[in-house]
Design an enzyme around this catalytic site. Structure first.
Site, PDB file in Angstrom:
ATOM      1  N   GLU A  51       2.348 -11.134   0.333  1.00  0.00           N
ATOM      2  CA  GLU A  51       2.021 -10.832   1.734  1.00  0.00           C
ATOM      3  C   GLU A  51       0.892 -11.736   2.229  1.00  0.00           C
ATOM      4  OE1 GLU A  51       1.576  -6.587   1.215  1.00  0.00           O
ATOM      5  OE2 GLU A  51       3.709  -6.475   0.742  1.00  0.00           O
ATOM      6  N   SER A  88       9.246  -2.837  -6.120  1.00  0.00           N
ATOM      7  CA  SER A  88      10.012  -1.585  -6.086  1.00  0.00           C
ATOM      8  C   SER A  88      10.091  -0.884  -7.441  1.00  0.00           C
ATOM      9  CB  SER A  88      11.402  -1.832  -5.510  1.00  0.00           C
ATOM     10  OG  SER A  88      11.312  -2.306  -4.175  1.00  0.00           O
ATOM     11  N   ASN A 120      -1.379  -0.891  -5.974  1.00  0.00           N
ATOM     12  CA  ASN A 120      -1.760  -1.655  -4.782  1.00  0.00           C
ATOM     13  C   ASN A 120      -1.472  -0.792  -3.557  1.00  0.00           C
ATOM     14  OD1 ASN A 120      -2.159  -3.475  -2.731  1.00  0.00           O
ATOM     15  ND2 ASN A 120      -0.324  -4.697  -3.153  1.00  0.00           N
ATOM     16  N   GLU A 147       6.248 -10.959  -9.150  1.00  0.00           N
ATOM     17  CA  GLU A 147       6.759 -10.085  -8.099  1.00  0.00           C
ATOM     18  C   GLU A 147       7.770 -10.870  -7.260  1.00  0.00           C
ATOM     19  OE1 GLU A 147       3.849  -6.755  -7.063  1.00  0.00           O
ATOM     20  OE2 GLU A 147       3.180  -8.503  -5.969  1.00  0.00           O
ATOM     21  N   LYS A 149      -2.257  -1.397  -0.609  1.00  0.00           N
ATOM     22  CA  LYS A 149      -2.111  -2.247   0.590  1.00  0.00           C
ATOM     23  C   LYS A 149      -2.997  -1.711   1.732  1.00  0.00           C
ATOM     24  CE  LYS A 149       2.561  -3.241  -0.908  1.00  0.00           C
ATOM     25  NZ  LYS A 149       3.721  -4.077  -0.680  1.00  0.00           N
ATOM     26  N   GLY A 160       8.806  -3.894  -1.674  1.00  0.00           N
ATOM     27  CA  GLY A 160       8.937  -2.966  -0.560  1.00  0.00           C
ATOM     28  C   GLY A 160      10.353  -2.830  -0.037  1.00  0.00           C
ATOM     29  N   HIS A 216      -1.075 -12.493  -3.504  1.00  0.00           N
ATOM     30  CA  HIS A 216       0.029 -11.563  -3.241  1.00  0.00           C
ATOM     31  C   HIS A 216       0.955 -12.197  -2.203  1.00  0.00           C
ATOM     32  CE1 HIS A 216       2.228  -8.033  -1.849  1.00  0.00           C
ATOM     33  NE2 HIS A 216       1.873  -7.443  -2.971  1.00  0.00           N
TER      34      HIS A 216
END
Ligand code: PEP
Length: 248
Positions: free
Chosen positions: A97, A211, A9, A167, A11, A173, A95
């Protein structure tokens, strides 16, 4: 032979120059890899065609989001039909985000899953708890609730196209990874839930994301219910990403 899936990904990162460089390096280094891992590259949608051209065969492509609407007056959105048209076979849906920054609810996530399936895309459905939810002891309920709502409307023939990515939000991140045991435990909960929902649970790939790096990938991928990884930051460094794929 590995049946693992490793998805990159990217992003909202990159440029035409980076696409050329990163794709070229990944292609060159992974050409020699014969462990059977399926590699999915998920660049910003604007660059999908460039990645496609550069990387050639042997890789799958995905997009990071699609609209829940079919087409028409929805300025700024990209449809599932368009993603399929330009060569995507996967789409990230829900996701964290998107859930946090764009207010995507479980209802929207489930509409997007349906739209993706209708256009022949495999939804890579992302679920995960926040740190507060974990600390309050609600991680399993939150994650299983997200899975159940995202997949509520799918038909019996759709399971073969579903991928779930666990996740934990606190691990994305941040450099913090769930321990392999914690990740395995949650994957087992998800697989048990899928069985209760009538899925051929053993065949639905469950990816871990948060991560993942070259030095923790092998241990995560060795867990019985972890079928691969969704890789953010480390997928932007060709050497790291290649090492993660080699661990699968
Ligand atoms: C992700 O964005 O899906 C992700 C797992 O990111 P990172 O690997 O950077 O934690």
């Amino acid at each position: 032979m590995s049946h693992k899936i490793v998805a990159a990904n990217w992003k909202m990162n990159g440029s035409l120059d980076l696409v050329k460089e990163l794709t070229g390096e990944i292609k060159a280094q992974l050409a020699k890899l014969d462990n059977g891992v399926k590699v999915v590259i998920i660049p910003p949608a604007l660059y999908l065609r460039d990645v496609h051209r550069e990387i050639g065969s042997g890789f799958e492509l995905g997009v990071q989001n699609v609209s829940q609407w079919e087409d028409g007056a929805v300025t700024g959105e990209l449809s599932a039909a368009m993603a399929a048209d330009v060569g995507a076979s996967y789409v990230l849906i829900g996701h964290s985000e998107r859930r946090q920054l764009f207010g995507e609810t479980d209802e929207v996530v489930s509409e997007k899953v349906a739209k993706a399936l209708a256009h022949g895309l495999s939804p890579l459905v992302c679920v995960g708890e926040t740190l507060d939810e974990r600390d309050a002891g609600h991680a399993v309920d939150v994650v299983c609730g997200q899975v159940e709502k995202a997949l509520a409307g799918i038909g019996p023939d759709d399971w073969k196209n579903i991928v779930v990515a666990y996740e934990p939000v606190w691990a994305i991140g941040t450099g913090k990874t769930a321990t392999a045991e914690d990740a395995q435990r949650m994957h087992r909960e998800i697989r048990d839930l899928l069985a209760r929902l009538g899925a051929p649970a053993d065949t639905v790939p469950l990816l871990y994301g948060g991560s993942v790096k070259p030095d923790n990938a092998a241990e995560l991928f060795a867990q019985p219910d972890i079928d691969g990884g969704l890789i953010g930051g480390a997928s932007l460094k060709a050497d790291d990403f290649v090492r993660i794929c080699q661990s699968a």
